[in-house]
Design an enzyme around this catalytic site. Sequence first.
Site, PDB file in Angstrom:
ATOM      1  CD  GLU B  60     -65.784 -19.297 -18.256  1.00 51.87           C
ATOM      2  OE1 GLU B  60     -66.930 -18.914 -17.923  1.00 51.87           O
ATOM      3  OE2 GLU B  60     -65.251 -18.953 -19.328  1.00 51.87           O
ATOM      4  CG  HIS B 129     -57.693 -12.196 -22.240  1.00 46.99           C
ATOM      5  ND1 HIS B 129     -58.730 -11.335 -22.020  1.00 46.99           N
ATOM      6  CD2 HIS B 129     -58.146 -13.125 -23.127  1.00 46.99           C
ATOM      7  CE1 HIS B 129     -59.766 -11.714 -22.764  1.00 46.99           C
ATOM      8  NE2 HIS B 129     -59.442 -12.794 -23.433  1.00 46.99           N
TER       9      HIS B 129
END
Lengths: 355, 322
Positions: B60, B129
């Site tokens: 990321e 998540h």
Amino acid sequence: MKKTIKQFKVEYVQVLDEKGKVDSKLDPKLSVSELKALYKKMHLIRQYDRKGLALQRTGKTGTYVQYTGQEAGEVALTHCLKKGDWFFPGYRETGALIALGVPISKLLLYWAGDERGMNLHSDVRVFPIAIPVGSQTPHCTGAGWALKLQGKKNAAIVTFGDGATSRGDFHSGLNFAGVYSTNSVFFCQNNQFAISTARARQTMAETIAQKGIAYGVDSVQVDGNDILGLVSVIGSALKKARAGKGPTLIEAFTYRMCDHTTSDDAKKYRDPKDLKVWAVRDPLLRFQKYLKGRKLWSESWEKKLESEHAVLIDQEVKKWEEIGKPPIDQIFAHVFAESIPQFDEQLEDAKRFLK
Amino acid sequence: MTVMTILQAVTAALDQELKRDKAVLVMGEDVGRNGGVFRATDGLWKKYGGKRVVDTPLCESGIVATAIGMAVVGLKPVCEIQFSGFIYDAFEHLASHAARVRHRSMGAFSCPLVVRSPYGGGIRALEHHSESMESIYVHTPGLKVVIPSTPYDAKGLLAAAIRDPDPVVFLEPKRIYRSVKQEVPDDDFVLPLGKAKVVQSGSQVTVVSYGATMKTVREAVIGLDVSCELIDLRTLWPLDEATLLDSVRKTGRCVVVHEAARTLGMGAEVVAVINEKAIYDLESPVVRVTGYDTPIPYYQLENNYIPSKERIKDAVNRVLKG
């Protein structure tokens, strides 16, 4: 079954040795004017570094980051950059910025706490100095990637120290650069210290250069105090990058002769004997010896440079002093392309307390 | 006009911008051949090729950091972070660089990139998540923060975010990715950033929300015997104070709803703005309906954490009595 599936080697380049003797096979054969210009720049930035320190010590600027000992790398990389290339400096790069032609008065703005000091426009696009260590590494990857996608014959170069190679940004920067074969050059000034932490405690890898091999990035170690070796290695890496032939990691093996910053005292952690060892390898001294051998250096030229640079530095300091404190609305300027209503209100508040 | 979901509207906006501007590129994990784990980039790799719809290594920080380098050199990268719970690795680059490039260089450089990421709970996912961490971006000076709640807004706001000259964090309400459908113009269009929308006019209570809980708010007020004015913030920063204050001055009552944790959440900012600028117009204290100040629980209890219709109705009734 067991077999060796991969082996690697790391090349070390030195063109100019400590005695000022040149390896003729590797000599980049620079012109007389180039050689003299390189020496002049190294001389200027070393002289300025003393002034930068003095200005901090007398309370005129904030924290200053010196670079004495690393002038060869600073000047070599700026020598190799061309119009349209990009440079992503770390914080120990005031010397490189001066060598690139950024006015000292502008850099003084920066070191004295004024954002206008990083409003840098030039042929070579200089990105503002990054303070978080090594975080600029993957920015150079992205820039080199963009230049490649845009089909430009230009490259991006980034500088960072040995400490930065322990951070994730070194990994992501080199990994992405390898995968997309970006037009990037990664220039590590391995100056043996990250503040007080010695190079040996950053990594068990014997060289920084070999880390590039794991990413499929061409890598080389060069004598970081050898201006000719550096010009040669950085020059070819940039040339390769501009041609879209992929990135290079360069480890310049050098030594930080100064403290980490003006807030640091290296006496607490440095063996004074090391300073003596490295003084012999000094980048200016050996270049001077070489130039003297070629009758391109003399005592009188040295003195002339010293007085010329003193005048230049004094003029720049004066120019900087005349600029004065930034206007209050600078706090809100350029946060976004277009200001927002909240800023109008907050600026009004700030103005009420202006003295 | 085509009836589409929020997810399809995101794809449509990306398609529109990739077509319109050669500088735009989409990058992220699995966004190319696979079309994204939620299918937000479905079909784009085939249409625009691997140089403009880029499958990146799994990193990321690498995605956002290289995008910064691209953006300053003149491209317009749109990064996808697969789940917003994984952004932290990239946060240094968002906060220390993307958000500050323009200011640090006094306008010499800018960083026009978009970081898209699905946020929020309610899809029975694994840990990390389901987060709603929008406040950390709002609290990071130099970033714009956008969260749509409808397909129409998703297309118009994402297109605007891509064209914006500054970095935008664009959080997508994944719980309602496929459950809200709406007619969306096929033509090229953008909606302004920094503007809230009065979704429904009313006179008694202002209910403020954004993103996935906006849908819950709409459903909660159906059948209530109260005239509610619903405001969808759409852009969290810069916050559209004018729309908010106009409404609260009219109704004198306000409920603010989000699934992010309560303390220092967007609701706290809404309350503070009302407090500073419209407190004497209030008939009763503003009430927050939010996630709790805990990590969002695993899916067995996540619907007890995310604001429900019942909690919203209860809050509306409480401000009316107060």
